[in-house]
Design a protein around this motif. Structure first.
Motif, PDB file in Angstrom:
ATOM      1  N   ARG A 173     -16.747 -10.964  12.956  1.00 29.22           N
ATOM      2  CA  ARG A 173     -16.223 -12.332  12.858  1.00 29.22           C
ATOM      3  C   ARG A 173     -15.922 -12.689  11.410  1.00 29.22           C
ATOM      4  O   ARG A 173     -15.027 -13.470  11.116  1.00 29.22           O
ATOM      5  CB  ARG A 173     -17.219 -13.363  13.416  1.00 29.22           C
ATOM      6  N   ILE A 182     -12.082  -9.606  11.795  1.00 33.16           N
ATOM      7  CA  ILE A 182     -11.217 -10.431  12.620  1.00 33.16           C
ATOM      8  C   ILE A 182      -9.980 -10.849  11.834  1.00 33.16           C
ATOM      9  O   ILE A 182      -8.905 -11.073  12.391  1.00 33.16           O
ATOM     10  CB  ILE A 182     -11.978 -11.656  13.169  1.00 33.16           C
ATOM     11  N   GLU A 208     -10.418 -10.005  22.873  1.00 24.88           N
ATOM     12  CA  GLU A 208     -11.367 -10.306  21.792  1.00 24.88           C
ATOM     13  C   GLU A 208     -12.806 -10.113  22.271  1.00 24.88           C
ATOM     14  O   GLU A 208     -13.676  -9.697  21.518  1.00 24.88           O
ATOM     15  CB  GLU A 208     -11.171 -11.730  21.269  1.00 24.88           C
ATOM     16  N   ARG A 248     -15.699  -7.546  20.838  1.00 25.82           N
ATOM     17  CA  ARG A 248     -17.089  -7.887  20.500  1.00 25.82           C
ATOM     18  C   ARG A 248     -18.067  -6.943  21.187  1.00 25.82           C
ATOM     19  O   ARG A 248     -19.014  -6.452  20.570  1.00 25.82           O
ATOM     20  CB  ARG A 248     -17.389  -9.329  20.897  1.00 25.82           C
TER      21      ARG A 248
END
Lengths: 379, 254, 303, 305
Positions: free
Chosen positions: D80, D84, D184, D188
């Motif tokens: 993150r 990202i 997404e 993760r």
């Protein structure tokens, strides 16, 4: 527009360096304490060893400064990280000599670092004390001192020890793949051949690996009676542990040059009964150092390099006081005078220099590892 | 000029081409049409050497080009464009055009230092030519813009410009006018006709815009499901009901 | 005066690493070849020049020429698999090739100049060029000039290639194989040439380094050196020669200036060294995040 | 030395490195770049488990599980924070970013835990003897854990919705997104899986030998070799690659080439011709290069064109 950008950037960074350099050099003018330099592999391949070096340095420094320092002033050490990279080591030495203007540099654990740095410090007339172990160090120059044995005669004596003690005929050899290790390998082979022994395995191991089982299998494949050679630091720990787990043990035992390099970091059970040589034994200072270390850091040292830097700092302090001057030339001469009377904590404790500024041994002490401690070997 | 005989190609279990043949005469414009998935682009890839074929013969000017690397085929005078237009994003429009020029001495390392003058002269020549072509494809005002910033249609124009710059004997154009606005399309058709007329070049064109095909082509080949359906003059093909049928069933199945 | 000498030393090293990053930039930035074994050329150049000068007693310049040729030859070898391998696979293969070269010089200790030399002993006493006729106190300045000369030569040659038709093809190949192929460019040949040219110049850097340190051993060429050169070109701006040079300066200065900064920080040396490396790592990440094309963007060729 | 022993030794090595390589290859499959920071997750995991095990006195298995979860979450956090912003960047840019990240993480571990050698509170293991093979209980545990984790990975990939979504995302992210897969979220999960596998591998290495801040970095090159040996993006390939690496290192150093060349003494007499041990690291690379020349996408890699 692109042009101005480019030159602007260059100018900006160039001025940044110049300013920082002048600030740094200006600040050094105010001389209160006596400053010397140290280059230590705090990060990189040898960082485990480097941690003990930093701590050994601190112990010696505290002792010296509580005892009144040098020349009536306190002693200060500027520590630089070599990252275990020759280039960073060179950067560090250039900074210490050109900017900090130190008279003495301690360190260069690794011959890749100590040789090029030694060349520079020697050419600038700055004393360097190293505990690196390459036989190639001898030729660096008059300002270059070695405080860890680079004497491969010890390898020959180790083989003799094995022959006399175990009547060994079949030898396995294992060495660290370094300059020191190769020296040991060469001299061991020569001595074994002279005595009519047989070499059944010859293994060079690479540093910093997690798995030495293939190497161990090679050593023990032909069932050697004894295994000679040298093992160093955290890799010695892994090797002994894996040999223990695999149940690999030479029939008549291990005989190692510079045994303390191998046994100090290892798990006691795995090195029980390992025999080997150290330089001439002089006092019991090693134990005193271990106690101080334990007291200060709550755990025993894991390698012997803290011992060596401790001796290096003390020798320097004694030499500065003996010479009554912080000038490199005077310190260099004084080092030869103070070393024979100094009782060290590293090796056997005897730190006498020969004419090359390397360690000099007349006697080697036979040792054996019992309950995790090295004791004098008696048959 | 270009002769394709009985070419087969399968990808795993799927037969993409099942015995396709066609030939293109010197100085003519041939069309290649067919519903989606009929193997047109696969055939282009095989002719230009990007795919290996399973069986068949391909001859260029009477010489077999079987198994040659794509760049060698290009050097023999056959240059293609791609269905999805390619344009190196970090090269400007002009650089993209210059890239295509043939026999550039500056691509040889040593000549850069041994004959700098000649290279400079050659570059200048190429540059003038590239500017002319940029004018033709209406991209001159973007000449120093990165090709990566162009729209899809503009990239199509650019690929056409590059082939013009490469100036081969035979052009293989894969949907040259897809995404290009109708007015410009008509102009491009004229450009192609001009080139054919003045320079006696040869073309093989895949196109979905039937108007372009009817305007340009001397001969139209129709592929369906990896084999030849028919071939003929545009007006014949226009009337052929099998073609219409194939398009209809083809669009149903996709 | 010390300050000046330090600055000269710093610039000599920056020049040597500058040649390295220019050559890697040529391969990776312009040619798009993710070479993670660049240190191999550095290593081969260093050893070739050393051995030529010390064993064959040739002149320094011949040694450097030898380094240029030998590393170029190795680059030719290493570039052969590019025809078959995908970029990521090739990247790791080069990483491996770099280690094999280092292990070769580490284990083949017969490659030496006498007793206690070769292998891990390293090779000592590498002669410095024209040392006998230049006084010691101005020698560093001379060597600075010498390295600058080679840096300039490298810059000139690579820049000319990048700006010309050769560089144009490379930039096209960097993004996509098919287009240049369709235009008749032999991309494999271009890749091999790019690797050979880049590798050969990296070899010069190796020679220049060891003739200054007067010592060489295999530990000069750990994989970390390649990573540092990569950081240099990424920070400065990939695909741009000036960017590569600026990146070299910045990473070098980061390494040096943190040494000076720490003299004023009342933190224990151990922790400080860790913090120093952490900040170097974070800086690389930050540059990659906020300046994805590096400090200096790739230069657009305008007509 | 018995042949079984060599195989077991190879198996131990393969179990440790295999876990790391599977993690690397799984993340590569989705994120499409070789993550140089991957091995640092192993190091962080091992040290977290150390803190819980030795400093806080937790049971080693519990400590290991917690450490694995924490590292998994940490990797998502890093994603993150850093990666990202780089979705769709070139793989070179991603590699170099991970390089910088790796330097920061590795030195962060040293800053927190120091450089000293550490070990878990499991004491020195005494080996047991089974069918003529000496092996410690911990090593049996290592092999079993790694086999079990590999089975779990297999089940996740083949039997769960997540696995299907992962494969779809790997093959064509745009299409997967169009089919309603939340890519997404998949990313993760992939970070979590990859990093926690690395952490598990790190803990295994720590159990077998010891912990230092460079324990990850020092196995980085073999782990990369394994992943591309097996084919980047293919977890089964990574398992096979790990086994090949373990076996070649162990057998390669042990085999008398002289005997093989002379067909065990049939032609000429040549024994004692061994590969020098200094080249152990090179063996894996040479195998890797030979394999890649034979199969450019690794043993089980996806074939292209």
């Amino acid at each position: 527009m692109k042009q101005t950008n480019f030159f602007g950037l260059v100018l900006f960074f160039a001025s940044l360096v110049i300013i920082s350099l002048f600030v740094a050099s200006g600040a050094i003018q105010a001389k209160e304490p006596v400053k010397i330099g140290a280059i230590i592999p705090i990060t990189g391949t040898s960082e485990v060893e480097g941690q003990d070096m930093s701590r050994g340095l601190q112990i010696a420094l505290d002792e010296i400064n509580t005892a009144g320092g040098v020349l009536g002033r306190s002693l200060e050490v500027i520590v630089e990280d070599t990252e275990t990279r020759p280039k960073s080591g060179l950067d560090a030495v250039h900074k210490l000599i050109d900017i900090n203007k130190v008279p003495v540099i301690l360190g260069g654990y690794f011959s890749s670092v100590s040789l090029p740095t030694g060349n520079y410090s020697n050419s600038q007339g700055v004393v360097q004390l190293t505990w690196s172990t390459s036989p190639a160090l001898r030729k660096v120059g008059p300002f270059f001192f070695g405080i860890c044995g680079t004497d491969e005669l010890m390898a020959a004596n180790t083989v003799k020890f094995a022959i006399e003690d175990a009547r060994a005929k079949r030898f396995g050899i294992i060495v660290d793949n370094s300059a020191y290790g190769l020296g040991v390998l060469e001299f061991s082979k020569r001595e074994i051949k002279k005595a009519g022994g047989e070499i059944v395995a010859e293994v060079k191991y690479e540093r910093e690996k997690a798995d030495y089982r293939p190497e161990l299998q090679r050593v023990f494949a032909q069932k050697p009676e004894v295994v000679v050679g040298t093992l160093i630091g955290k890799d010695a720990r892994t090797i002994f542990k894996q040999a223990y787990e695999l149940g690999l043990k030479p029939q008549s035992g291990w005989y190692l040059s510079w045994i303390s390099l191998a046994t100090a970091p290892s798990i006691p059970e795995t090195v029980e009964g390992v025999k080997g040589l150290i330089g001439r034994l002089k006092g019991k200072a090693a134990n005193r150092f271990n106690e101080m270390y334990q007291e200060k850091y709550g755990a025993p040292p894991q390698t012997v390099w803290g011992h060596y830097i401790y001796d290096a700092v003390w020798l320097t302090a004694l030499a500065i006081n003996f010479a009554n001057s912080p000038e490199p030339k005077a310190i260099k001469d004084a080092l030869f005078k103070v070393a024979p009377v100094y009782r060290g904590v590293s090796g056997g404790g005897d730190k006498t220099f020969n004419a090359d500024g390397m360690q000099k041994y007349e006697v080697y002490q036979r040792m054996v590892c019992k309950n995790g401690k090295l004791v004098i070997y008696q048959k | 000029m270009l002769v394709v005989e009985d070419v087969h190609k399968s990808f795993g279990a799927i037969k993409a081409l099942d015995g396709v043949s066609l030939s293109v005469e010197q100085g003519t414009i041939a069309g290649l049409i067919g519903p989606n998935g009929s193997g047109k682009t696969t055939l282009f890839n095989i002719i230009s050497g990007f795919y290996e074929k399973d069986a068949g013969n391909i001859r260029l000017n009477g010489k077999s080009i079987d198994g040659l690397d794509p760049f060698r085929i290009a050097r023999m005078g056959l240059v293609r464009t791609f269905q999805v237009a390619k344009a190196p994003a970090k090269l400007t429009i002009l650089e993209n055009l210059l890239l295509a020029a043939k026999n550039q001495m500056g691509e040889k390392v040593l000549d850069n230092f041994l004959k700098p003058r000649e290279i400079f002269r050659k570059e200048k020549e190429n540059l003038n030519k590239a500017l002319d072509i940029a004018e033709i494809i209406k991209l001159k005002r973007f000449k120093n813009e990165y090709a990566g910033n162009l729209s899809g249609g503009q990239k199509k124009l650019l690929s056409l410009g590059r082939v013009l710059m490469a100036n081969p004997d035979i052009f293989l154009l894969d949907e040259p006018t897809a995404g290009v606005n109708p007015v410009l399309t008509l102009e491009l058709v004229d450009v192609i006709v001009d080139i054919r007329k003045n320079l006696n070049k040869t073309f093989l064109i895949i196109e979905h815009d039937m108007n372009v095909i009817w305007h340009l082509c001397d001969l139209v080949n129709v592929l369906v499901a990896g084999s030849n359906l028919t071939k003929g003059r545009p007006e014949e093909i226009q009337k052929d009901e099998r073609v219409l049928e194939a398009y209809l069933s083809g669009s149903k199945s996709t | 005066m010390g300050v000046l000498y330090f600055f000269v030393y710093l610039m000599i090293m920056a020049n040597v690493y500058g040649i390295l990053s220019l050559s890697l930039n040529f391969q990776a930035g312009v040619g798009g070849m993710s070479n993670f074994g660049h240190v191999a050329f550095f290593c081969i150049g260093a050893y070739t020049s050393t051995l030529l000068v010390m064993l064959c007693h040739v002149h320094f310049l011949v040694g450097i020429l030898g380094a240029f040729i030998a590393s170029g030859l190795f680059a030719f070898l290493i570039s052969i698999p590019t025809r078959r391998l995908k970029a990521d696979y090739w990247a790791i293969t080069t990483l491996g090739a770099g280690e094999i070269v280092r292990l070769f010089f580490l284990n083949e200790s017969w490659i030496s100049t006498g007793h206690y030399s070769g292998g891990p002993f390293g090779i000592r006493g590498i002669p410095r060029p024209w040392e006998s006729i230049i006084p010691g106190n101005i020698y560093p300045f001379f060597y600075l000039f010498l390295t600058l000369l080679f840096l300039g030569l490298t810059y000139f040659i690579l820049q000319r290639l990048i700006n010309g038709p050769f560089g144009r093809v490379l930039k096209a190949i960097r993004e996509d194989d098919d287009l240049p192929l369709s235009l008749g460019k032999n991309i494999h040949e271009f890749r091999v040439k790019t690797m050979v040219i880049g590798g050969a110049f990296a070899g010069i850097a190796g020679g220049l380094l060891v003739h200054y340190t007067t010592y060489v051993d295999p530990f000069f060429f750990m994989p970390m050196e390649t990573f540092i050169v990569w950081a240099m070109i990424m920070v400065g701006g990939i695909g741009n020669n000036r960017g590569a040079l600026i990146g070299t300066l910045i990473i070098q200065l980061l390494y040096y200036s943190t040494r000076f900064l720490k003299d004023y920080l009342p933190i224990e040396a151990q922790l400080l060294a860790s913090l120093r490396m952490i900040s170097i790592g974070i800086l690389i990440v930050v540059v990659m995040l906020f300046l994805q094309e590096g400090l200096v963007k790739e230069k657009k060729r305008l007509y | 030395m018995l042949f079984q022993q060599i195989v077991i030794n190879a198996l131990i090595r393969a179990s440790e490195l295999g876990l790391l390589a599977i993690g690397l290859t799984v993340t590569y499959d989705i994120l499409k770049f070789a993550n140089f920071a991957h091995v640092e997750f192993a190091c962080i995991g091992a040290f977290l488990a150390y803190t819980m095990n030795v400093t806080l006195g937790m049971n080693i298995i519990l400590a290991g599980l917690v450490a694995i979860l924490v590292v998994g979450v940490l990797s998502i956090f890093i994603d993150r924070l850093v990666f990202i912003r780089l979705r769709g960047a070139s793989s070179i840019a991603l590699m170099v970013t991970s390089l910088g990240l790796g330097i920061a993480l590795r030195n962060g571990v040293r800053a927190i835990w120091g450089a000293r050698i550490k070990g878990y509170a499991i004491g020195l293991q005494n080996p047991v003897e089974l069918i003529g093979v000496r092996i410690t209980p911990v090593q049996i545990f290592i092999i079993l854990t790694s086999v079990i984790s590999m089975v779990i990975i297999h089940l996740i990939l083949k039997r769960t919705k997540l696995g299907k979504a992962m494969r779809a995302t790997s093959a064509n992210p745009a299409l997967a997104q169009a089919c309603g897969i939340h890519t997404e979220r998949i990313v993760r999960w992939v970070w979590f899986m990859g990093a926690s596998l690395a952490a598990l591998g790190g803990i295994m290495i720590g159990l077998d030998t010891h912990l230092t801040p460079r324990m990850g970095f020092s196995v980085m090159i073999p782990v990369f070799a394994i992943s591309i040996l097996g084919g980047l993006g293919n977890p089964y390939g990574a398992m096979v690659g790990a086994l090949i690496l373990g076996l070649t290192e162990n057998i390669g150093l042990y085999t008398d080439l002289g005997k093989i060349l002379t067909l065990n003494g049939l032609i000429g007499n040549l024994t004692g011709l061994y590969i020098p041990t200094g080249y152990k690291l090179a063996i894996s690379f040479i195998i890797m290069i030979v394999v890649l020349l034979w199969r450019p996408s690794g043993i089980m890699g996806k074939r292209e064109r």
